[in-house]
Motif scaffolding. Structure first.
Motif, PDB file in Angstrom:
ATOM      1  N   GLU A 245       8.764   7.522  -7.155  1.00  0.00           N
ATOM      2  CA  GLU A 245       7.338   7.672  -7.075  1.00  0.00           C
ATOM      3  C   GLU A 245       6.754   6.903  -8.474  1.00  0.00           C
ATOM      4  O   GLU A 245       5.554   6.385  -8.491  1.00  0.00           O
TER       5      GLU A 245
ATOM      6  N   ALA B 296       0.957  -1.108   0.055  1.00  0.00           N
ATOM      7  CA  ALA B 296      -0.009  -0.099   0.120  1.00  0.00           C
ATOM      8  C   ALA B 296       0.856   1.281   0.014  1.00  0.00           C
ATOM      9  O   ALA B 296       2.002   1.070   0.248  1.00  0.00           O
ATOM     10  N   ALA B 297       0.302   2.261  -0.326  1.00  0.00           N
ATOM     11  CA  ALA B 297       0.999   3.875  -0.438  1.00  0.00           C
ATOM     12  C   ALA B 297       1.757   3.807   1.175  1.00  0.00           C
ATOM     13  O   ALA B 297       2.769   4.481   1.088  1.00  0.00           O
ATOM     14  N   GLU B 298       1.196   3.631   2.269  1.00  0.00           N
ATOM     15  CA  GLU B 298       1.610   3.774   3.329  1.00  0.00           C
ATOM     16  C   GLU B 298       2.960   3.095   3.667  1.00  0.00           C
ATOM     17  O   GLU B 298       3.715   3.483   4.420  1.00  0.00           O
TER      18      GLU B 298
ATOM     19  N   LEU C 131       0.537   0.503  -7.753  1.00  0.00           N
ATOM     20  CA  LEU C 131      -0.810   0.738  -7.184  1.00  0.00           C
ATOM     21  C   LEU C 131      -1.781   0.335  -8.399  1.00  0.00           C
ATOM     22  O   LEU C 131      -2.994   0.133  -8.272  1.00  0.00           O
TER      23      LEU C 131
ATOM     24  N   PHE D 192       5.146   2.684   1.290  1.00  0.00           N
ATOM     25  CA  PHE D 192       6.306   3.203   0.568  1.00  0.00           C
ATOM     26  C   PHE D 192       7.339   4.240   1.403  1.00  0.00           C
ATOM     27  O   PHE D 192       8.360   3.876   0.887  1.00  0.00           O
TER      28      PHE D 192
ATOM     29  N   LEU E 189       5.822   3.358  -7.360  1.00  0.00           N
ATOM     30  CA  LEU E 189       4.649   3.308  -6.781  1.00  0.00           C
ATOM     31  C   LEU E 189       3.443   3.443  -7.285  1.00  0.00           C
ATOM     32  O   LEU E 189       2.553   2.609  -7.432  1.00  0.00           O
ATOM     33  N   ALA E 190       3.391   4.325  -8.560  1.00  0.00           N
ATOM     34  CA  ALA E 190       2.433   4.487  -9.181  1.00  0.00           C
ATOM     35  C   ALA E 190       2.084   3.347 -10.142  1.00  0.00           C
ATOM     36  O   ALA E 190       0.614   2.803 -10.414  1.00  0.00           O
TER      37      ALA E 190
END
Length: 204
Positions: free
Chosen positions: A38, A13-15, A45, A17, A41-42
């Motif tokens: 980033e 999850a983004a949290e 997700l 990262f 991450l993108a």
């Protein structure tokens, strides 16, 4: 005897990262899997085919493992495998893999592949000690070891080490600096994965 740590496994999850990106201050991890940014991450997700898994212990992120399907091989390919560098040499690599295999979503998956760069002997040792088989050696055209693993027997055994090999024996098979906690697999060949996001990685 110290009890085995309890691990929580869920999708990345983004949290997760900020913590995960901080691991890349480690030179070895950054050399094999970096840079981390980033864009990664993108992609994770938004990806609807591949999977990124976070493994946590006592609410702390300890490992991140990526998988993507390879329909041609009827297998799932490990795209990345990272362990918190501060936990290196403590057995978190094999614990994370065992915990992931035990997840309901993975219990029916039998075949896995990995492609390990020639300059990452620790990662090669990690997989071989867990029973993975070499399919192909690095060559001038393809500088990666091709490895395969097929689930056999109950998950409890498949998620462990090679049959008739005790944990202590396994720990002795690897250098003390790596002991089944190899930070990550290196970059993978796009020709193997057919995954456009990995094209920048293949040039590293």
């Amino acid at each position: 005897m110290t009890p085995e740590p309890k691990l929580e496994v869920r999708r990345f999850a983004a949290e997760d990262f900020p913590t995960y990106r901080s691991w890349y201050a480690d030179a070895r991890l950054n050399r094999h899997l970096g840079p981390m940014d980033e864009d990664w991450l993108a992609h994770v997700l938004a990806d609807t085919e591949g999977e990124q898994w976070a493994v946590r212990s006592d609410a702390a992120l300890v490992a991140v493992i990526g998988l993507t399907p390879d329909p041609e091989q009827s297998a799932w390919v490990i795209t990345d495998f990272a362990v918190d560098p501060t936990r290196r040499g403590q057995g978190w690599g094999w614990r994370a893999w065992a915990a992931l295999l035990a997840q309901p979503a993975l219990r029916e998956r039998r075949s896995f592949r990995a492609y390990v760069a020639e300059d990452n002997p620790e990662a090669l040792a990690f997989f071989e000690v867990l029973g993975w088989q070499r399919l192909a050696a690095p060559s001038r055209e393809d500088p990666f070891w091709a490895l395969a693993w097929t689930r056999w027997g109950p998950v409890r055994r498949a998620a462990g080490v090679v049959p008739k090999t005790s944990r202590n024996t396994v720990m002795k098979l690897l250098p003390q600096s790596s002991t089944l906690d190899i930070l990550a697999l290196p970059c993978f060949q796009v020709s193997h994965l057919r995954h456009p996001f990995l094209q920048p990685l293949a040039r590293q």
